[in-house]
Design a protein around this motif. Sequence first.
Motif, short mmCIF file in Angstrom:
data_model
loop_
_atom_site.label_atom_id
_atom_site.label_comp_id
_atom_site.label_asym_id
_atom_site.label_seq_id
_atom_site.Cartn_x
_atom_site.Cartn_y
_atom_site.Cartn_z
N TYR A 184 26.46 48.43 -5.06
CA TYR A 184 27.46 50.01 -4.58
C TYR A 184 27.99 50.76 -5.67
N SER A 185 27.33 52.15 -5.55
CA SER A 185 27.75 53.23 -6.80
C SER A 185 29.33 53.52 -5.95
N VAL A 186 30.79 53.64 -6.32
CA VAL A 186 31.40 54.14 -5.86
C VAL A 186 31.89 55.16 -6.44
N SER A 187 32.27 56.45 -5.98
CA SER A 187 31.99 57.95 -6.25
C SER A 187 33.43 58.30 -6.25
N PHE A 188 33.81 59.19 -7.11
CA PHE A 188 34.81 60.09 -7.34
C PHE A 188 35.14 61.02 -6.85
N THR A 189 36.20 60.90 -6.19
CA THR A 189 36.01 62.50 -4.98
C THR A 189 37.66 63.51 -5.54
N THR A 190 37.65 64.32 -5.01
CA THR A 190 39.35 65.21 -5.06
C THR A 190 39.42 64.95 -3.31
N ARG A 191 38.99 64.21 -2.30
CA ARG A 191 39.52 64.42 -0.99
C ARG A 191 40.23 63.48 -1.20
N ALA A 192 41.61 63.23 -0.24
CA ALA A 192 42.48 62.80 0.09
C ALA A 192 42.35 61.50 0.74
N PRO A 193 42.49 60.09 0.25
CA PRO A 193 42.52 58.86 1.36
C PRO A 193 43.07 59.19 2.60
N ARG A 194 41.81 58.55 2.97
CA ARG A 194 42.00 58.34 4.98
C ARG A 194 42.97 57.01 4.98
N PRO A 195 43.20 56.88 5.86
CA PRO A 195 43.98 55.79 5.91
C PRO A 195 43.96 54.51 5.47
N ALA A 196 42.56 54.20 6.25
CA ALA A 196 42.63 52.39 6.15
C ALA A 196 41.47 52.35 4.31
N GLU A 197 41.10 53.48 3.39
CA GLU A 197 40.72 53.36 2.52
C GLU A 197 41.60 53.20 1.04
N GLU A 198 40.79 52.51 -0.39
CA GLU A 198 41.73 51.96 -0.68
C GLU A 198 40.71 52.50 -1.74
N ASP A 199 41.83 53.12 -3.35
CA ASP A 199 41.01 53.44 -4.54
C ASP A 199 40.22 52.80 -4.90
N GLY A 200 39.44 53.16 -5.45
CA GLY A 200 38.61 51.53 -6.09
C GLY A 200 37.15 51.52 -5.20
N ARG A 201 37.54 51.15 -3.65
CA ARG A 201 36.94 50.47 -3.26
C ARG A 201 35.79 51.59 -2.46
N GLU A 202 36.58 52.65 -1.55
CA GLU A 202 35.34 53.73 -1.43
C GLU A 202 35.23 54.52 -1.65
N TYR A 203 36.08 55.03 -2.17
CA TYR A 203 36.10 55.69 -3.64
C TYR A 203 37.31 55.47 -4.85
N ARG A 221 31.38 59.83 17.38
CA ARG A 221 31.58 59.63 15.67
C ARG A 221 32.87 60.04 15.31
N LEU A 222 32.32 61.85 14.43
CA LEU A 222 33.01 61.57 13.83
C LEU A 222 35.34 62.61 14.95
N LEU A 223 34.59 62.49 15.75
CA LEU A 223 35.72 61.96 16.65
C LEU A 223 36.66 61.27 16.87
N ALA A 224 35.84 60.04 17.05
CA ALA A 224 36.63 58.52 17.15
C ALA A 224 36.99 58.24 15.56
N ARG A 225 36.79 58.49 14.87
CA ARG A 225 36.74 58.38 13.23
C ARG A 225 38.32 58.65 13.17
N GLY A 226 38.44 60.14 13.92
CA GLY A 226 39.89 60.54 13.86
C GLY A 226 40.53 60.82 12.77
#
Length: 228
Positions: free
Chosen positions: A46-65, A145-150
């Motif tokens: 899986y290609s882990v992209s780079f982004t300027t968006r802030a991480p969401r609570p469950a996200e980890e640097d280097g895993r999702e982005y 789905r977008l709402l549920a993601r919250g």
Amino acid sequence: MSSEYSENDSQNQMNRGMLIVVSSPSGGGKGTLIDRVLKTVPNLSYSVSFTTRAPRPAEEDGREYFFIDRATFEQMIERGEFLEWADVYGHLYGTNCKQVERERAAGHDIILEIDVQGAESIREKIPDAVSIFILPPSFELLRGRLLARGTDSAEALEKRMRGAPSEVEQFRHFQYVILNDDINRASHQLAAVIYAERARRERQEVNLRGALEDFGVFRDAVADPLDQ
Ligand code: 5GP
């Protein structure tokens, strides 16, 4: 032109991994689908992209982005470190050339989970990339789905919903479309597409070598039999 396999050909040579682009409107549920397929299909990365968006609570640097600031992202653009990049709803997202190249050179297929603009750039640059569009079953379900993601502000959510029809409109430029109405069926279909693409004759030069040689058949028969 035809030539027999030479003694010098490395027996350890591998087929180059294929590049698989998966796109959908934001919130289309492709993340869950891809997670399933990464767990069940071997030799897939899986290609882990780079982004300027802030991480969401469950996200980890280097895993999702890889989460970086805009200045760093712009330096990476200047250094030509992105295979593709795009502005998606006000944030920058990009695919790192090196990671993709490393995986493909090692014979691993790699999934790029990118937006429709990124998919267009890849189609232009890499004609043999496999492209798959994940279609949410309805507009309301996408909103749900977008709402549920919250994780999105009301404004960000509205922006994404307003952009969804023009993203869906792009489905016609993809080789495969998977309706994401049932996660089990859709993930099996995604895996099936990957397996079928792996079985394409032109991708199997190295795999077929032993059997073809055994039959005294030439190497070029794999790449393009019409050239014989
Ligand atoms: P999210 O912020 O919801 O994680 O992602 C927003 C959108 O950006 C999604 O459609 C996602 O596929 C896309 N995206 C993620 N990484 C990349 C990338 O490296 N390049 C491009 N072009 N889009 C990306």
